[in-house]
Design a protein around this motif. Structure first.
Motif, short mmCIF file in Angstrom:
data_model
loop_
_atom_site.label_atom_id
_atom_site.label_comp_id
_atom_site.label_asym_id
_atom_site.label_seq_id
_atom_site.Cartn_x
_atom_site.Cartn_y
_atom_site.Cartn_z
N ARG A 163 0.86 -1.18 0.00
CA ARG A 163 0.00 0.00 0.00
C ARG A 163 0.89 1.22 0.00
O ARG A 163 1.75 1.38 0.87
N HIS A 164 0.70 2.11 -0.98
CA HIS A 164 1.32 3.44 -1.00
C HIS A 164 0.24 4.45 -0.66
O HIS A 164 -0.91 4.30 -1.08
N TRP A 165 0.61 5.51 0.06
CA TRP A 165 -0.37 6.57 0.30
C TRP A 165 0.32 7.91 0.50
O TRP A 165 1.50 7.99 0.85
N ALA A 166 -0.45 8.98 0.23
CA ALA A 166 0.04 10.34 0.37
C ALA A 166 -1.15 11.28 0.43
O ALA A 166 -2.29 10.88 0.15
N TYR A 167 -0.87 12.52 0.77
CA TYR A 167 -1.90 13.56 0.75
C TYR A 167 -1.53 14.57 -0.32
O TYR A 167 -0.39 15.05 -0.37
N MET A 168 -2.50 14.88 -1.19
CA MET A 168 -2.24 15.82 -2.27
C MET A 168 -2.28 17.25 -1.71
O MET A 168 -3.31 17.91 -1.72
N GLU A 169 -1.13 17.71 -1.26
CA GLU A 169 -1.02 19.03 -0.64
C GLU A 169 -0.29 20.04 -1.52
O GLU A 169 -0.02 21.16 -1.10
N GLY A 170 0.02 19.64 -2.74
CA GLY A 170 0.62 20.53 -3.73
C GLY A 170 -0.06 20.32 -5.07
O GLY A 170 -0.82 19.36 -5.26
N PRO A 171 0.18 21.22 -6.03
CA PRO A 171 -0.49 21.12 -7.33
C PRO A 171 0.05 19.98 -8.17
O PRO A 171 1.15 19.48 -7.95
N TYR A 172 -0.75 19.58 -9.15
CA TYR A 172 -0.32 18.56 -10.11
C TYR A 172 -0.71 19.00 -11.51
O TYR A 172 -1.89 19.05 -11.85
N LYS A 173 0.26 19.36 -12.31
CA LYS A 173 0.06 19.70 -13.71
C LYS A 173 -1.12 20.64 -13.93
O LYS A 173 -2.01 20.38 -14.74
N GLU A 183 -4.44 6.63 -2.21
CA GLU A 183 -3.90 5.32 -1.90
C GLU A 183 -3.71 4.51 -3.18
O GLU A 183 -4.52 4.58 -4.10
N LEU A 184 -2.65 3.72 -3.20
CA LEU A 184 -2.34 2.85 -4.32
C LEU A 184 -2.00 1.47 -3.76
O LEU A 184 -1.05 1.33 -2.99
#
Length: 240
Positions: A163-173, A183-184
């Motif tokens: 399991r990979h996980w993160a919080y999208m706290e910055g821009p993406y493209k 989560e992945l």
């Protein structure tokens, strides 16, 4: 990318002591995982007993990610055998370390796609190791944490669920950060040789689990996105 520090990493033995004192790092310095270690400890769903197979596999995968993303020279590899190791994503034809390098390294090889260019949320053909690292460290300022949730078989053929996980706290493209938990989940296979070096890596997962949520945010103008990227200070962050 990372910054040099004296604090030992509790999960990546290859970064401790003098193990890597002569290593040439892709981004100029050893990676610093303090932020992502904190994210891992706060968000993991499993705490494996010390010395258990699950803990050993989890630490092996974390050390493999250090080499997979951050190393340049074959002689610096300690987890993988650079002359034998092959990589395969979602059943694709295995590629060598050199072929993987030509794709642009860790993230490009991990986000290969057969989609037509106009439908790609991430296009490996348009990214380099440097641009992809900057992109994801900006999108995930606290890193992209990893845990092993199950080990099906032990060495020499290790099969595990991650399991990979993160919080999208910055821009993406061009898309604004949502703060959303991303989560992945996937399956990984490591084959080890008689020297306990990794000689075969296979991974199976759906990249859309990662990329789909990144374009849910509203569109930003160029000046707003640039300001958010700078404020995330990606030079001091890492994934893994």
């Amino acid at each position: 990318m990372g910054s040099t520090g004296t604090k030992e990493d509790p999960y990546r033995w290859i970064l401790n002591g003098d193990v890597e004192k002569n290593t040439t790092w892709k981004f100029g310095a050893p990676p610093n995982y303090e932020a992502v270690n904190k994210l891992f400890e706060q968000g993991r769903t499993k705490i494996w007993p010390p010395g258990s197979l699950e803990e050993e596999v989890q630490n092996l995968v974390k050390c493999w990610e250090v080499e997979n993303i951050n190393k340049v020279l074959p002689e610096d590899f300690k987890i993988m055998d650079p002359n034998k190791v092959t990589f395969s994503l979602n059943g694709r034809k295995p590629i060598t370390l050199e072929e993987k390098r030509k794709l642009g390294g860790g993230y490009n090889a991990s986000l290969q796609t057969s989609l037509p260019a106009e439908y790609r949320l991430y296009d490996p053909k348009q990214e380099t190791a440097e641009t992809s690292n900057k992109l994801f460290t900006s999108t995930f300022p606290r890193g992209f944490a990893l845990e092993i949730v199950q080990v099906y078989t032990g060495p020499p053929l290790i099969v595990y669920k991650f399991r990979h996980w993160a919080y999208m706290e910055g821009p993406y493209k061009g898309h604004a950060p949502t703060g959303e938990l991303i989560e992945l989940y996937g399956i990984g296979i490591f084959e080890l040789d008689e020297n306990k070096k990794i000689v075969k890596v296979e991974q199976f997962y759906d990249p859309a689990q990662l990329l789909g949520p990144l374009v849910k945010g509203s569109k930003l103008d160029d000046s707003a996105e640039k300001g958010k990227e700078l404020s995330s200070c990606p030079m001091l962050q890492n994934l893994g």
